[in-house]
Design a protein around this motif. Sequence first.
Motif, PDB file in Angstrom:
ATOM      1  N   ARG A 190       0.823  -1.211   0.000  1.00 39.30           N
ATOM      2  CA  ARG A 190       0.000   0.000   0.000  1.00 39.30           C
ATOM      3  C   ARG A 190       0.854   1.257   0.000  1.00 39.30           C
ATOM      4  N   ALA A 191       2.126   1.127   0.380  1.00 42.59           N
ATOM      5  CA  ALA A 191       3.030   2.270   0.365  1.00 42.59           C
ATOM      6  C   ALA A 191       3.461   2.544  -1.075  1.00 42.59           C
ATOM      7  N   SER A 192       4.264   3.616  -1.247  1.00 40.79           N
ATOM      8  CA  SER A 192       4.626   4.051  -2.601  1.00 40.79           C
ATOM      9  C   SER A 192       5.901   3.371  -3.081  1.00 40.79           C
ATOM     10  N   PHE A 193       6.038   2.072  -2.798  1.00 47.97           N
ATOM     11  CA  PHE A 193       7.266   1.370  -3.145  1.00 47.97           C
ATOM     12  C   PHE A 193       7.147   0.646  -4.482  1.00 47.97           C
ATOM     13  N   LYS A 194       6.384   1.197  -5.408  1.00 54.12           N
ATOM     14  CA  LYS A 194       6.361   0.710  -6.775  1.00 54.12           C
ATOM     15  C   LYS A 194       6.134   1.912  -7.680  1.00 54.12           C
ATOM     16  N   PHE A 195       6.505   1.764  -8.930  1.00 57.23           N
ATOM     17  CA  PHE A 195       6.404   2.900  -9.838  1.00 57.23           C
ATOM     18  C   PHE A 195       4.950   3.327 -10.022  1.00 57.23           C
ATOM     19  N   HIS A 196       4.729   4.631  -9.902  1.00 52.92           N
ATOM     20  CA  HIS A 196       3.401   5.193 -10.048  1.00 52.92           C
ATOM     21  C   HIS A 196       3.533   6.609 -10.607  1.00 52.92           C
ATOM     22  N   PHE A 197       2.412   7.205 -10.958  1.00 56.37           N
ATOM     23  CA  PHE A 197       2.397   8.606 -11.377  1.00 56.37           C
ATOM     24  C   PHE A 197       1.262   9.305 -10.650  1.00 56.37           C
ATOM     25  N   ASP A 198       1.392  10.618 -10.478  1.00 55.87           N
ATOM     26  CA  ASP A 198       0.410  11.389  -9.722  1.00 55.87           C
ATOM     27  C   ASP A 198      -0.641  11.974 -10.659  1.00 55.87           C
ATOM     28  N   LEU A 199      -1.894  11.920 -10.199  1.00 62.24           N
ATOM     29  CA  LEU A 199      -3.003  12.491 -10.960  1.00 62.24           C
ATOM     30  C   LEU A 199      -3.801  13.444 -10.073  1.00 62.24           C
ATOM     31  N   ASP A 200      -3.088  14.332  -9.405  1.00 64.17           N
ATOM     32  CA  ASP A 200      -3.747  15.279  -8.501  1.00 64.17           C
ATOM     33  C   ASP A 200      -4.159  16.563  -9.203  1.00 64.17           C
ATOM     34  N   ASP A 201      -3.664  16.774 -10.413  1.00 61.66           N
ATOM     35  CA  ASP A 201      -4.012  17.965 -11.181  1.00 61.66           C
ATOM     36  C   ASP A 201      -3.664  17.691 -12.639  1.00 61.66           C
ATOM     37  N   TRP A 202      -4.204  18.496 -13.538  1.00 60.00           N
ATOM     38  CA  TRP A 202      -3.865  18.356 -14.949  1.00 60.00           C
ATOM     39  C   TRP A 202      -2.381  18.601 -15.179  1.00 60.00           C
ATOM     40  N   ARG A 203      -1.843  19.618 -14.518  1.00 56.62           N
ATOM     41  CA  ARG A 203      -0.429  19.960 -14.657  1.00 56.62           C
ATOM     42  C   ARG A 203       0.117  20.236 -13.264  1.00 56.62           C
ATOM     43  N   MET A 204       1.192  19.529 -12.903  1.00 58.47           N
ATOM     44  CA  MET A 204       1.770  19.689 -11.567  1.00 58.47           C
ATOM     45  C   MET A 204       3.288  19.701 -11.646  1.00 58.47           C
ATOM     46  N   LEU A 205       3.886  20.244 -10.609  1.00 61.13           N
ATOM     47  CA  LEU A 205       5.338  20.243 -10.464  1.00 61.13           C
ATOM     48  C   LEU A 205       5.636  20.102  -8.975  1.00 61.13           C
ATOM     49  N   LYS A 206       6.600  19.244  -8.642  1.00 63.31           N
ATOM     50  CA  LYS A 206       6.944  19.034  -7.239  1.00 63.31           C
ATOM     51  C   LYS A 206       8.440  19.190  -7.027  1.00 63.31           C
ATOM     52  N   PHE A 207       8.775  20.026  -6.040  1.00 65.84           N
ATOM     53  CA  PHE A 207      10.148  20.194  -5.598  1.00 65.84           C
ATOM     54  C   PHE A 207      10.360  19.309  -4.372  1.00 65.84           C
ATOM     55  N   PHE A 208      11.460  18.565  -4.358  1.00 65.49           N
ATOM     56  CA  PHE A 208      11.787  17.700  -3.237  1.00 65.49           C
ATOM     57  C   PHE A 208      13.163  18.066  -2.690  1.00 65.49           C
ATOM     58  N   PHE A 209      13.283  17.994  -1.373  1.00 61.80           N
ATOM     59  CA  PHE A 209      14.563  18.279  -0.726  1.00 61.80           C
ATOM     60  C   PHE A 209      14.841  17.232   0.343  1.00 61.80           C
ATOM     61  N   TYR A 210      16.014  16.620   0.276  1.00 64.33           N
ATOM     62  CA  TYR A 210      16.437  15.720   1.341  1.00 64.33           C
ATOM     63  C   TYR A 210      16.917  16.556   2.521  1.00 64.33           C
ATOM     64  N   LEU A 211      16.416  16.238   3.695  1.00 61.42           N
ATOM     65  CA  LEU A 211      16.805  16.938   4.918  1.00 61.42           C
ATOM     66  C   LEU A 211      17.668  16.049   5.805  1.00 61.42           C
ATOM     67  N   SER A 212      17.998  14.893   5.302  1.00 60.16           N
ATOM     68  CA  SER A 212      18.942  13.974   5.935  1.00 60.16           C
ATOM     69  C   SER A 212      19.775  13.361   4.817  1.00 60.16           C
ATOM     70  N   ASP A 213      20.932  12.805   5.160  1.00 59.45           N
ATOM     71  CA  ASP A 213      21.751  12.146   4.142  1.00 59.45           C
ATOM     72  C   ASP A 213      21.004  10.917   3.621  1.00 59.45           C
ATOM     73  N   VAL A 214      20.972  10.769   2.312  1.00 56.88           N
ATOM     74  CA  VAL A 214      20.237   9.654   1.703  1.00 56.88           C
ATOM     75  C   VAL A 214      21.181   8.873   0.790  1.00 56.88           C
ATOM     76  N   ASP A 215      21.478   7.641   1.196  1.00 58.58           N
ATOM     77  CA  ASP A 215      22.244   6.743   0.343  1.00 58.58           C
ATOM     78  C   ASP A 215      21.310   5.647  -0.172  1.00 58.58           C
ATOM     79  N   ALA A 216      21.874   4.611  -0.772  1.00 61.22           N
ATOM     80  CA  ALA A 216      21.052   3.572  -1.391  1.00 61.22           C
ATOM     81  C   ALA A 216      20.184   2.828  -0.393  1.00 61.22           C
ATOM     82  N   ASP A 217      20.559   2.852   0.892  1.00 65.10           N
ATOM     83  CA  ASP A 217      19.805   2.122   1.910  1.00 65.10           C
ATOM     84  C   ASP A 217      18.898   3.016   2.759  1.00 65.10           C
ATOM     85  N   ALA A 218      18.814   4.298   2.410  1.00 67.34           N
ATOM     86  CA  ALA A 218      18.020   5.228   3.218  1.00 67.34           C
ATOM     87  C   ALA A 218      16.767   5.704   2.492  1.00 67.34           C
TER      88      ALA A 218
END
Length: 277
Positions: free
Chosen positions: A157-185
């Motif tokens: 049920r979590a977002s651990f598979k490929f998906h796309f968002d349909l919350d609006d016709w046109r959207m843009l999302k900015f993401f920022f890591y606030l902790s160090d993120v490696d392959a296991d994080a």
Amino acid sequence: MFVLARTMPFRRAHWLTAMRVSPSATAAESMFGAIRATDVASELRKTGIFTGLTLPAPIHGEIARFARETPCFGNFDRKLEFLAGEHAEAERRFGRAILSGHHFERVLQCEAAVAVQKDPLLLDVARHYLGGEAKLITTRTWWSFPTKNASDAELSRASFKFHFDLDDWRMLKFFFYLSDVDADAGPHVYVRGSHIRRRIKHQLTLLVGHPAQDVLGYYGEDSATTLTGKAGTGFVEDPFGFHMGTLAKTAPRLMMEVGFGVSRPSRRRYHGEPVIR
């Protein structure tokens, strides 16, 4: 929108209604330095993602401090309230696996987070990519936690598979890591180019999530970009492209999202975070 926006002909028709924006004569001062919104928008049109953003250390440090000291809500449930540092104890206390912890409207109590959502570069990029009607719609911060207690059903049920968002016709999302993120994080993964081409069977189903082999078999293994980086690393994407979060295995991941759209607020767009009108 939820039905028609998944089909490429209707999406392309809606993009034709976007209000054109002229390049700014003078760019407003941004915490991200001398990045040109037109350059970011150009890269987004080609690949769906731009990865050259970095939060100043005082900004991401202050947001991280706020997130550690402010109780979050586990699994989007306001009954599961705890501090991130007490995650293991919270799982014992509530008797269930806790995969995420969202701050919801509390994020607006953090001045550094508000400064990020108000940075002029973000709106400038959104307007050049989405059109002149682009507006800020949401800001959120959340933790993704490693856990050994989650069932297969909870993980699915979590977002651990490929998906796309349909919350609006046109959207843009900015993401920022606030902790160090490696392959296991729990790094974020984006499929480049999938925002402008879509397999017919992915357009003609109400499902938005699909197995990795199904997605990468069509777009190619090399189209998937796994985004790792130190705290402060930022990127912006068109969320209609296929993307996914991965499971945090060894360390919690703290992340911030600032979203822009073009339509009036819709309840299904939000996940408990404050509605910005």
